[in-house]
Write a protein that holds these residues in place. Structure first.
Motif, PDB file in Angstrom:
ATOM      1  N   PHE A  73      47.630  27.400  31.729  1.00  0.00           N
ATOM      2  CA  PHE A  73      48.514  28.563  31.512  1.00  0.00           C
ATOM      3  C   PHE A  73      49.778  28.122  30.770  1.00  0.00           C
ATOM      4  N   VAL A  74      50.369  27.022  31.215  1.00  0.00           N
ATOM      5  CA  VAL A  74      51.593  26.540  30.552  1.00  0.00           C
ATOM      6  C   VAL A  74      51.274  26.153  29.102  1.00  0.00           C
ATOM      7  N   SER A 124      52.286  47.542  34.243  1.00  0.00           N
ATOM      8  CA  SER A 124      51.407  46.548  33.607  1.00  0.00           C
ATOM      9  C   SER A 124      51.251  45.336  34.509  1.00  0.00           C
ATOM     10  N   GLY A 125      50.164  44.604  34.273  1.00  0.00           N
ATOM     11  CA  GLY A 125      49.957  43.348  35.001  1.00  0.00           C
ATOM     12  C   GLY A 125      48.477  43.059  35.187  1.00  0.00           C
ATOM     13  N   SER A 126      48.195  41.797  35.439  1.00  0.00           N
ATOM     14  CA  SER A 126      46.808  41.378  35.679  1.00  0.00           C
ATOM     15  C   SER A 126      46.749  40.562  36.970  1.00  0.00           C
ATOM     16  N   ILE A 127      45.931  41.037  37.905  1.00  0.00           N
ATOM     17  CA  ILE A 127      45.732  40.330  39.174  1.00  0.00           C
ATOM     18  C   ILE A 127      44.324  39.739  39.129  1.00  0.00           C
ATOM     19  N   ILE A 128      44.235  38.448  39.419  1.00  0.00           N
ATOM     20  CA  ILE A 128      42.939  37.759  39.367  1.00  0.00           C
ATOM     21  C   ILE A 128      42.698  37.136  40.742  1.00  0.00           C
ATOM     22  N   ASN A 129      41.534  37.395  41.297  1.00  0.00           N
ATOM     23  CA  ASN A 129      41.212  36.859  42.619  1.00  0.00           C
ATOM     24  C   ASN A 129      40.065  35.866  42.510  1.00  0.00           C
ATOM     25  N   THR A 130      40.187  34.735  43.201  1.00  0.00           N
ATOM     26  CA  THR A 130      39.061  33.801  43.212  1.00  0.00           C
ATOM     27  C   THR A 130      38.108  34.199  44.324  1.00  0.00           C
ATOM     28  N   SER A 149      38.438  23.376  34.590  1.00  0.00           N
ATOM     29  CA  SER A 149      38.813  23.966  33.289  1.00  0.00           C
ATOM     30  C   SER A 149      37.923  25.169  32.945  1.00  0.00           C
ATOM     31  N   ASP A 150      36.665  25.179  33.441  1.00  0.00           N
ATOM     32  CA  ASP A 150      35.796  26.341  33.187  1.00  0.00           C
ATOM     33  C   ASP A 150      36.394  27.602  33.819  1.00  0.00           C
ATOM     34  N   ILE A 151      36.935  27.438  35.012  1.00  0.00           N
ATOM     35  CA  ILE A 151      37.537  28.594  35.698  1.00  0.00           C
ATOM     36  C   ILE A 151      38.885  28.943  35.064  1.00  0.00           C
ATOM     37  N   ALA A 152      39.614  27.910  34.666  1.00  0.00           N
ATOM     38  CA  ALA A 152      40.916  28.155  34.021  1.00  0.00           C
ATOM     39  C   ALA A 152      40.734  28.982  32.749  1.00  0.00           C
ATOM     40  N   GLU A 153      39.687  28.692  31.983  1.00  0.00           N
ATOM     41  CA  GLU A 153      39.446  29.451  30.742  1.00  0.00           C
ATOM     42  C   GLU A 153      39.187  30.923  31.058  1.00  0.00           C
ATOM     43  N   ALA A 154      38.423  31.182  32.117  1.00  0.00           N
ATOM     44  CA  ALA A 154      38.160  32.574  32.514  1.00  0.00           C
ATOM     45  C   ALA A 154      39.453  33.250  32.948  1.00  0.00           C
ATOM     46  N   ALA A 155      40.291  32.515  33.662  1.00  0.00           N
ATOM     47  CA  ALA A 155      41.566  33.091  34.122  1.00  0.00           C
ATOM     48  C   ALA A 155      42.493  33.373  32.940  1.00  0.00           C
ATOM     49  N   PHE A 189      41.515  34.222  29.955  1.00  0.00           N
ATOM     50  CA  PHE A 189      40.984  35.458  29.351  1.00  0.00           C
ATOM     51  C   PHE A 189      41.441  36.689  30.149  1.00  0.00           C
ATOM     52  N   LEU A 190      41.252  36.635  31.478  1.00  0.00           N
ATOM     53  CA  LEU A 190      41.578  37.802  32.309  1.00  0.00           C
ATOM     54  C   LEU A 190      43.082  38.053  32.383  1.00  0.00           C
ATOM     55  N   GLY A 191      43.870  36.994  32.227  1.00  0.00           N
ATOM     56  CA  GLY A 191      45.326  37.163  32.268  1.00  0.00           C
ATOM     57  C   GLY A 191      45.900  37.606  30.934  1.00  0.00           C
ATOM     58  N   SER A 192      45.139  37.426  29.870  1.00  0.00           N
ATOM     59  CA  SER A 192      45.680  37.643  28.524  1.00  0.00           C
ATOM     60  C   SER A 192      45.432  39.076  28.033  1.00  0.00           C
TER      61      SER A 192
END
Ligand SMILES: NC(=O)c1ccc[n+]([C@@H]2O[C@H](COP(=O)([O-])OP(=O)(O)OC[C@H]3O[C@@H](n4cnc5c(N)ncnc54)[C@H](O)[C@@H]3O)[C@@H](O)[C@H]2O)c1
Length: 283
Positions: A26-27, A132-138, A226-232, A234-237
């Protein structure tokens, strides 16, 4: 230009594994990140590594009001709140349902389901007001199908998927998206923790996990944080502004069913046995 330029995120369970890698990514994509965890040493070390775009806050996701401290810091120190990634988790109870203790069950439900509920509620109160906002749950593949993890963990993850849908349906009308990621087998310390290891010993189990999970799914490698980070990402962007209420399995195809390579081997062996038995009876 990063995919998360000028976005402000809060990530729980961010001192280790999936959460830590997501904080790094993210950073790198331009976001600020508030790292939340119980593990102060690792959380503070990661915040230091990430520099001025990150801060650490001790948050027990099971405690009402705890994640609000991180959200307030994101708003007042970094300038806003765009993404909340409810990711903290423990391995849950392992073994027969006949042996699951009430304490273990309550703890698993508290860390996973209650933690995600409190995270959605706190994020939603800010995000609905701003529109606005994106909430992502694992969640997990264990919340989609039986037998990928223990009973309480699987039930909690299934409930997280459903809570994601109900929240997405309500909050979507206010411009707030809620989605779940369902990781398959990802090489992190959570399996070491399930085996009773802690701290550096749990971290040392990652390489073993990477090896042992490499043949579990059609894609023949272990999943990585990193596979999960990439999905996050996408969902956060803003690449996913019409994606709401979804469960995104990031599992190398694990949930498509029994492995083709195993079932074909069994089929060939079974057919050869039938043929041999009939031919032997004829002889
Ligand atoms: N690794 C996998 O294969 C896998 C698969 C499916 C789902 N998941 C989920 O991914 C998430 C991250 O797990 P991971 O694999 O990165 O494991 P991990 O053990 O590396 O990280 C989990 C983090 O959550 C923190 N945590 C635990 N309880 C907490 C609490 N009450 N409050 C705040 N923080 C807390 C831990 O200290 C740790 O830093 C979890 O929700 C887990 O259930 C993992």
């Amino acid at each position: 230009m990063g995919l998360l330029d000028s976005k402000h995120a809060v990530i729980t369970g961010a001192a280790s594994g999936i959460g830590a890698e997501t904080a790094r990514r993210f950073v790198a994509e331009g976001a600020t990140v508030v790292i939340c965890d119980l593990d102060d040493d690792r959380g503070e070390a990661l915040a230091k590594e990430l520099g001025e775009h990150a801060a650490y806050v001790h948050v027990d996701v099971t405690e009402e009001g705890a994640i609000e401290r991180a959200i307030n810091l994101s708003i007042h120190e970094f300038g806003g709140l765009d993404i909340v990634f409810n990711n903290a988790g423990n391995p849950g109870s392992i073994g027969s349902i006949l042996d699951v203790t009430v304490e273990g069950f309550d703890r698993t439900i508290a860390v996973h389901l209650k933690g995600v509920f409190l995270g959605i509620r706190a994020a939603g109160r800010v995000m609905v007001a701003q529109g606005s906002g994106s909430i992502i749950n694992t969640a997990s593949v264990a919340g989609m199908q039986a037998n990928f993890a223990g009973h309480d963990y699987s039930a909690a993850k299934a409930a997280i998927i459903h809570l994601t849908e109900t929240a997405a349906n309500e909050l979507g009308e206010s411009g707030v998206r809620v989605n779940a990621i369902c990781p398959g087998f990802i090489a992190t310390p959570i399996f070491g923790r399930a085996a009773g290891l802690e701290g550096d010993q749990a971290q040392a189990s990652i390489a073993l996990m990477e090896m042992s999970a490499s043949e579990a799914a059609p894609i023949r490698r272990s999943g990585m944080p990193s596979d999960i980070a990439e999905a996050a990402i996408f969902l956060g962007s803003d690449r996913s502004t019409f994606v709401n209420g979804q469960r995104l399995a990031v599992d190398g195809g694990l949930t498509t069913g029994r492995l083709w390579r195993d079932s074909m081997k069994n089929a060939h062996e079974g057919l050869a046995l039938i043929k041999a038995a009939v031919e032997a009876a004829d002889a």
